[in-house]
Scaffold this active site. Sequence first.
Site, short mmCIF file in Angstrom:
data_model
loop_
_atom_site.label_atom_id
_atom_site.label_comp_id
_atom_site.label_asym_id
_atom_site.label_seq_id
_atom_site.Cartn_x
_atom_site.Cartn_y
_atom_site.Cartn_z
N CYS A 1 24.68 43.91 91.50
CA CYS A 1 25.09 45.24 91.96
C CYS A 1 26.53 45.54 91.58
CB CYS A 1 25.00 45.36 93.48
SG CYS A 1 23.48 44.76 94.21
N HIS B 1 17.92 47.01 101.15
CA HIS B 1 16.53 47.23 100.79
C HIS B 1 15.75 47.78 101.99
CE1 HIS B 1 16.32 44.26 97.11
NE2 HIS B 1 17.28 45.15 97.00
N GLU C 1 21.15 65.23 115.70
CA GLU C 1 22.54 64.93 116.07
C GLU C 1 23.17 63.86 115.18
OE1 GLU C 1 24.42 66.49 118.12
OE2 GLU C 1 26.09 65.13 118.50
N HIS D 1 13.23 51.09 96.05
CA HIS D 1 14.20 50.00 95.97
C HIS D 1 15.07 49.91 97.23
CE1 HIS D 1 17.52 47.96 93.30
NE2 HIS D 1 17.63 47.61 94.55
#
Lengths: 249, 249, 249, 249
Positions: free
Chosen positions: C105, C124, C151, C207
């Site tokens: 990532c 995930h 809210e 994903h």
Amino acid sequence: MVDIKPEQTQEGNNNDHLVQSDDPEHPANLIPELCRKFYSLGWVTGTGGGTSIRRGEHIFIAPSGVQKELIKPNEIFVLSYPTPKYPPSARKYIRKPSALNPSACTPLFLAAFDRGAGCCIHTHSQWAVMVTLLVEREKGKSGCFEISNIEQIKGIPRGKGKGMLGFFDTLKIPIIENTAFEEDLTESLEKAMEEYPDTYAVLVRRHGIYVWGDTPAKAKTQCESLDYLFQLAVQMHAHSLPWVVNESA
Amino acid sequence: MVDIKPEQTQEGNNNDHLVQSDDPEHPANLIPELCRKFYSLGWVTGTGGGTSIRRGEHIFIAPSGVQKELIKPNEIFVLSYPTPKYPPSARKYIRKPSALNPSACTPLFLAAFDRGAGCCIHTHSQWAVMVTLLVEREKGKSGCFEISNIEQIKGIPRGKGKGMLGFFDTLKIPIIENTAFEEDLTESLEKAMEEYPDTYAVLVRRHGIYVWGDTPAKAKTQCESLDYLFQLAVQMHAHSLPWVVNESA
Amino acid sequence: MVDIKPEQTQEGNNNDHLVQSDDPEHPANLIPELCRKFYSLGWVTGTGGGTSIRRGEHIFIAPSGVQKELIKPNEIFVLSYPTPKYPPSARKYIRKPSALNPSACTPLFLAAFDRGAGCCIHTHSQWAVMVTLLVEREKGKSGCFEISNIEQIKGIPRGKGKGMLGFFDTLKIPIIENTAFEEDLTESLEKAMEEYPDTYAVLVRRHGIYVWGDTPAKAKTQCESLDYLFQLAVQMHAHSLPWVVNESA
Amino acid sequence: MVDIKPEQTQEGNNNDHLVQSDDPEHPANLIPELCRKFYSLGWVTGTGGGTSIRRGEHIFIAPSGVQKELIKPNEIFVLSYPTPKYPPSARKYIRKPSALNPSACTPLFLAAFDRGAGCCIHTHSQWAVMVTLLVEREKGKSGCFEISNIEQIKGIPRGKGKGMLGFFDTLKIPIIENTAFEEDLTESLEKAMEEYPDTYAVLVRRHGIYVWGDTPAKAKTQCESLDYLFQLAVQMHAHSLPWVVNESA
């Protein structure tokens, strides 16, 4: 069933030694520990539910109307329960924590102990409540909960001294109607116990369940297995899957 | 598969040193820790499920019929499992805690170890049970569970030494039929392993799942990834979303 | 986006001091603590997901492919990220734990840091995945997730320096298509950031989600608010309740 | 309702002694402990919700916009609340942690304290939000939530000094419409309190719930019982089971 009158039977000596022990398996320590677990499982939310353990001549009972995850050993009630069977007058509170009320479930717990249980658990599990509602709609008020062909059924005894149920057996749990006052459930609970002499549990419509076992560990794991089956049954119903398989594999 | 007869093979010397270690990664410490996690995930409720780890010539196995979240290291069974392959007679319990029963899953765990696994986990996850029920209704008893195009599929190996599955791959987990006695699953489990030589898991209809991995960490994370996929699949089915995407993106 | 090549940039000196601190708010301590929470929320099951924090010139990143609830401070990667903007070559790993892989990532986290984020979280979450599936069926691949008149929407910023969204506002979270390799998401993530310049999150179809915030606390609470909204949206959809209210109250 | 202006009323002396105590039941210790529980129940995710306790002349309030599971005693606000009723000017912050904002719920909490509450809890529970949505669709905006014949109803008081509701009673919880700013709910909250003088809770459409009680323990257990009922009601609705039984058993 003897009528327990705690307010008349409290002793001057409060027998604090009965709830003081370093042994984590002692009922005065085990009941708080079990209640903490049951709270995290959602079984005793908002002061609901209760737990009682018999050890020899004593029955230990969680108090009523308290946060079940916060119970301390010195808040446990103790009832004398002599064996072999004494006259009903022998059943009396020999320890009563001040400012606390005994559980309204007490007569129901005693009905289980009279059948030889070592521990009795009462939960308000939503899965238990849901199956009583689904059974009522399908089969009316006379129905009982039935499920077969699920491995977890093997976690439930076939009856006292008869071993465990098998995978292909149909587990049946009787359902009784709820009453305005918890103690008024006693008569129908005992009637269900007579009609289903092998059961270790009775569902209460729109209320929850009473589960008992020969030991605290067995009562707790049987209660878990039943709750697993109720949760699975609700999920199965949502997907239109039948609870009982008619053919045997 | 050798027929393990623990009652005949227990040694006078119970080899307690095999389950005594300060290392949290030692199987005798790790199995209790894993079982506590699995209990909180709802995988081993009511004494269900089990876990086994192989370390060198020893296989460590959680006992049967106990509260899985409370297992202590000295309650772990140890089986000798010599390598390279010895005659079946070499497989015997070299540590057997008194008053406990070995897991009925033992022959199934051994089938995974015979395929090179370092750890095997058996759960009664409700999501696993639900997908076996949904597959049975859609595809009959011959079906396997299939899902594709979900990122979490990448948490499952493509096969021994073949890396992980890709996002566009279709994960297939075989399903075998449950039997009355857990050990009787061994034959069909081994048959499924032959038909699906790359699988790291076998579902058991109306029962749960067996998942294994090269190491305890891999077995546990693969079991988590599969359970995630089963839970998502049940949710997808409730919203009429298909599990397998036919087009590739 | 610079192409990070950790295997070429590791220093002989591994800069262990960068991950040693008694301060629980230090990124090397906070990332493990956050990951433990995210594990218990079901966001990073089976090694999925990730977390990264920027502090000054350093970016701290959780390792890839590990049990996220067990991360230790000395397993954290550190990337140099000089400010003001240096040439891309200045971005290199200055701490790389041996035997661990940096998160796939990383380029996606950097895209968030390039927009001024102090922390970026990747989960995930099944609720995130479910809303991407439901949106795809309703609106096709061009759709984004939209919800109004709840809210909890007020927990999401209106955009950098613009305060929080209001109850009557419609929250919009872009959805990008998943790719075979996580790093290949970078281009479409950056494109979504350009098309939705006020968003603090991007969903990835089938994903999960990337959520960022000015600080770790904001990234975490915004991620919680979004997950709450996704869970509620799935539940609403199951009861045929629309996500967006057209009239304003 | 007095208009609280914290920025004008802070004292030079910040009265830190008001939040320093070794007693776990002291409001400055109990509010953080309750908020940790509420976080794990999903009631105060993403800085949502709040809690306030009155002890004598002081009202203790959790800060706004923070991670509710991490609150520390020294982050608690204290408001003077003299009794018997003083002029509104007597209500002022006598402790205000620097860098924190008082809860926007404060005027709503005060409305509960003005009715004699000892504790008021505000949650964003998804079950509460879901029942407000389901009621709106069935009965329009004038509707209130109603349920009967569920044991857990007995966990809710019939009204101040009137004991608890019975199993056959119908629990009614008013629902008010949400507003853009939380403090603007005060008027309709107070109106609902007047129309339902026996209620201990008010639902806020698409927002959550305010629950109060004579003591912190009662507010918390009543909030749990209500949340149990909302969750069960959503589940019942998914199975087309009515919330109110017309016949009495």
